[in-house]
Design an enzyme around this catalytic site. Structure first.
Site, PDB file in Angstrom:
ATOM      1  N   HIS A   1      33.713  -8.072  20.388  1.00 40.29           N
ATOM      2  CA  HIS A   1      33.894  -8.859  21.122  1.00 40.29           C
ATOM      3  C   HIS A   1      33.280 -10.184  19.783  1.00 40.29           C
ATOM      4  CE1 HIS A   1      33.899  -8.245  25.752  1.00 40.29           C
ATOM      5  NE2 HIS A   1      35.244  -8.546  24.647  1.00 40.29           N
TER       6      HIS A   1
ATOM      7  N   LYS B   1      37.918  -7.629  39.251  1.00 38.73           N
ATOM      8  CA  LYS B   1      36.878  -8.809  38.507  1.00 38.73           C
ATOM      9  C   LYS B   1      37.561  -9.595  38.185  1.00 38.73           C
ATOM     10  CE  LYS B   1      33.688  -6.737  35.652  1.00 38.73           C
ATOM     11  NZ  LYS B   1      32.886  -6.692  34.116  1.00 38.73           N
TER      12      LYS B   1
ATOM     13  N   GLU C   1      42.715  -0.546  25.043  1.00 41.64           N
ATOM     14  CA  GLU C   1      42.211   0.105  25.792  1.00 41.64           C
ATOM     15  C   GLU C   1      42.137   1.817  26.544  1.00 41.64           C
ATOM     16  OE1 GLU C   1      40.595  -2.215  26.916  1.00 41.64           O
ATOM     17  OE2 GLU C   1      40.349  -3.776  25.949  1.00 41.64           O
TER      18      GLU C   1
ATOM     19  N   ASN D   1      32.078  -0.345  28.233  1.00 43.48           N
ATOM     20  CA  ASN D   1      32.309  -2.062  26.419  1.00 43.48           C
ATOM     21  C   ASN D   1      32.198  -1.121  26.002  1.00 43.48           C
ATOM     22  OD1 ASN D   1      31.811  -3.879  29.020  1.00 43.48           O
ATOM     23  ND2 ASN D   1      29.778  -3.833  29.263  1.00 43.48           N
TER      24      ASN D   1
ATOM     25  N   LYS E   1      39.534   4.132  35.401  1.00 42.85           N
ATOM     26  CA  LYS E   1      38.955   3.066  35.493  1.00 42.85           C
ATOM     27  C   LYS E   1      38.782   2.932  37.113  1.00 42.85           C
ATOM     28  CE  LYS E   1      38.709  -1.665  34.995  1.00 42.85           C
ATOM     29  NZ  LYS E   1      38.715  -2.443  34.367  1.00 42.85           N
TER      30      LYS E   1
ATOM     31  N   ARG F   1      38.471 -20.228  51.471  1.00 42.22           N
ATOM     32  CA  ARG F   1      37.111 -18.563  51.311  1.00 42.22           C
ATOM     33  C   ARG F   1      37.713 -17.176  51.811  1.00 42.22           C
ATOM     34  NH1 ARG F   1      35.264 -21.874  55.141  1.00 42.22           N
ATOM     35  NH2 ARG F   1      33.004 -23.323  54.391  1.00 42.22           N
TER      36      ARG F   1
ATOM     37  N   HIS G   1      33.819  -2.763  22.817  1.00 43.49           N
ATOM     38  CA  HIS G   1      33.649  -3.918  22.650  1.00 43.49           C
ATOM     39  C   HIS G   1      32.306  -4.750  22.375  1.00 43.49           C
ATOM     40  CE1 HIS G   1      37.289  -3.091  25.862  1.00 43.49           C
ATOM     41  NE2 HIS G   1      37.127  -4.152  26.191  1.00 43.49           N
TER      42      HIS G   1
ATOM     43  N   ARG H   1      29.500   1.409  34.783  1.00 47.77           N
ATOM     44  CA  ARG H   1      30.581   0.827  34.352  1.00 47.77           C
ATOM     45  C   ARG H   1      30.669  -0.037  33.340  1.00 47.77           C
ATOM     46  NH1 ARG H   1      34.262  -3.614  38.938  1.00 47.77           N
ATOM     47  NH2 ARG H   1      35.351  -4.271  37.005  1.00 47.77           N
TER      48      ARG H   1
ATOM     49  N   GLU I   1      28.957  -3.333  38.611  1.00 45.60           N
ATOM     50  CA  GLU I   1      28.011  -2.927  37.392  1.00 45.60           C
ATOM     51  C   GLU I   1      27.230  -3.368  36.800  1.00 45.60           C
ATOM     52  OE1 GLU I   1      31.439  -5.311  34.135  1.00 45.60           O
ATOM     53  OE2 GLU I   1      29.537  -5.064  32.210  1.00 45.60           O
TER      54      GLU I   1
ATOM     55  N   HIS J   1      43.098  -9.297  20.764  1.00 41.88           N
ATOM     56  CA  HIS J   1      42.203  -8.389  21.704  1.00 41.88           C
ATOM     57  C   HIS J   1      42.082  -7.018  21.061  1.00 41.88           C
ATOM     58  CE1 HIS J   1      39.020  -7.704  24.396  1.00 41.88           C
ATOM     59  NE2 HIS J   1      39.233  -6.344  24.680  1.00 41.88           N
TER      60      HIS J   1
END
Ligand SMILES: NC(=O)c1ccc[n+]([C@@H]2O[C@H](COP(=O)([O-])OP(=O)(O)OC[C@H]3O[C@@H](n4cnc5c(N)ncnc54)[C@H](O)[C@@H]3O)[C@@H](O)[C@H]2O)c1
Ligand SMILES: [Zn+2]
Length: 380
Positions: A267, A150, A192, A260, A242, A128, A263, A256, A252, A280
């Site tokens: 994407h 994340k 990025e 994107n 960041k 946990r 992206h 945040r 988010e 990417h």
């Protein structure tokens, strides 16, 4: 040798989950000292098959010298292995270890973003939740994946769909390990960096432009030839951006989402290429160009600013035009891809370098035009 004079420390301000990101040279060898005195008995080092051969030995030695035992598990290198099945196999290995893992066990991630996401996920769910330390080894992981907590794995239904927010105890970024990174992987991280510059920091775009040749240089032995202080500065500036975005909006629900930028279309281009043949960073580069086109057509972004972003991307070896995409297919993927449930297409659009806003009224014809624009010749 650790070069203290060059080391930069960025604080990720998240209340009682705050932590520090150290950026410098020679840090891997000094990792043991970092962990010493924290009370850990065992380190579970998570790495991948490429990085293991290069750096796991030095990190293990450094950690052992501080009195902790080190047990290593390996993810086969590559995004296709960031799965629940692989995670499950690693959990079997970790829980099978004698003596058993307990609260005095620290998970250490040594690798790129795939390893970071996997190690963080394991740290979030085994017993946990165990504490974990990130030692990112790719530029993308340094400037993006290392900060923000994340973690997770991919699913047949989509990338990163299974996971948890689990902030690390700290992040240690050693630029020395970037020497062996393939140039294409370096470019992934650079995309990025340009993203961060456009959303928050015009000065960073100038810095990248002024240092592009140095950052992308390859020496005779095919190793990356950047100057350490330039790389440290680049990474520290990106981690700061960041970190400030994440501190403002950890889960988010607001700003945040600015991350994107590039992206949304990026994407969709990646998916349209079936996640093969388009890296990417390349996808994000083309995504930024296409989204800038929408911003320019709306009268938000002056064309000289859009042109400047393209020049910088180009100087980093990233693509700024590419034909062959079916605009309708890209639009359809975007509709399918949407995280928002209210049927609106959202996009982060810049009005200047360093200034963006989220728009939720993006129309199909704007996206079709932007994808067609990618197929047109660039007037430099
Ligand atoms: N958690 C987050 O916030 C976040 C943010 C962005 C991306 N990501 C995730 O990160 C992943 C992409 O990360 P990535 O680009 O680092 O991919 P990656 O981890 O697959 O690394 C790229 C390749 O470089 C190799 N490599 C890494 N470091 C090396 C080094 N120092 N020397 C030689 N080879 C090295 C790896 O073995 C791999 O083959 C994706 O899964 C993405 O979803 C996560
Ligand atoms: Zn990205």
């Amino acid at each position: 040798m650790m070069r203290d004079d060059m080391t930069r420390v960025i604080n990720v301000d998240l209340g009682d989950r705050s932590y520090k990101v150290k950026v410098g040279s020679g840090l891997v060898a000094g990792a043991g000292a970092l962990v010493e005195g924290l009370g850990y008995r065992l380190v579970v080092m998570v790495t991948d098959t490429n990085v293991s051969a290069l750096y796991a030995g030095a990190l293990t030695e450094s950690l052992r010298s501080s009195g902790v035992d080190v047990f290593t598990v390996e993810v086969p290198a590559g995004e296709q292995h960031k799965t629940l099945e692989v995670a499950s196999g690693l959990i079997d290995e970790i829980l099978g270890h004698k003596p058993p893992v307990d609260r005095r066990t620290l998970v250490v991630a040594l690798g790129g973003g795939v390893v970071g996401d996997m190690a963080g996920f394991l740290a979030a769910i085994v017993l946990r939740g165990l504490n974990w330390l990130q030692c990112p080894t790719s530029l993308l992981a340094d400037v993006d994946a290392s900060t923000g907590g994340k973690t997770g794995v991919d699913h047949a239904a989509g990338k990163n769909l299974v996971g948890a927010f689990h902030q690390p105890l700290g992040v240690m970024i050693d630029v020395d390990v970037l020497r062996t990174l393939p140039v294409a992987e370096l470019a992934n991280g650079m995309a990025e960096c340009v993203k961060h510059a456009v959303i928050r920091d015009a000065g960073l775009l100038d810095y990248i432009a002024a240092n592009a040749d140095n950052l992308m240089s390859v020496s005779g032995d095919q190793k990356l030839g950047f100057k350490e202080d330039v790389m440290v500065e680049l990474i520290a500036r990106n981690v700061s951006i960041k970190s400030s975005v994440v501190s403002e909006d950890e889960l988010e629900t607001g700003v945040r989402a600015d991350l994107n930028y590039g992206h949304t279309i990026g994407h969709a281009l990646e998916a349209a290429s079936d996640f093969t043949g388009l890296g990417h960073g390349e996808a994000v580069s083309l995504g930024m160009v296409a989204e800038n086109r929408i911003a320019s057509c709306r009268g938000l972004l002056p064309s000289d600013r859009a042109g400047r972003v393209e020049s910088v991307l180009d100087s980093l070896g990233l693509p700024v035009r590419r034909g062959g995409y079916d605009p309708e297919a890209v639009w359809n993927i975007m509709q399918h891809d949407k995280k928002m449930l209210d049927g609106k297409t959202r996009m982060v659009l810049p009005s200047d370098t360093g200034s963006v806003k989220i728009y939720d009224d993006i129309k199909e014809e704007e996206v079709l035009d932007a994808v067609e624009f990618l197929g047109k010749e660039r007037r430099a």
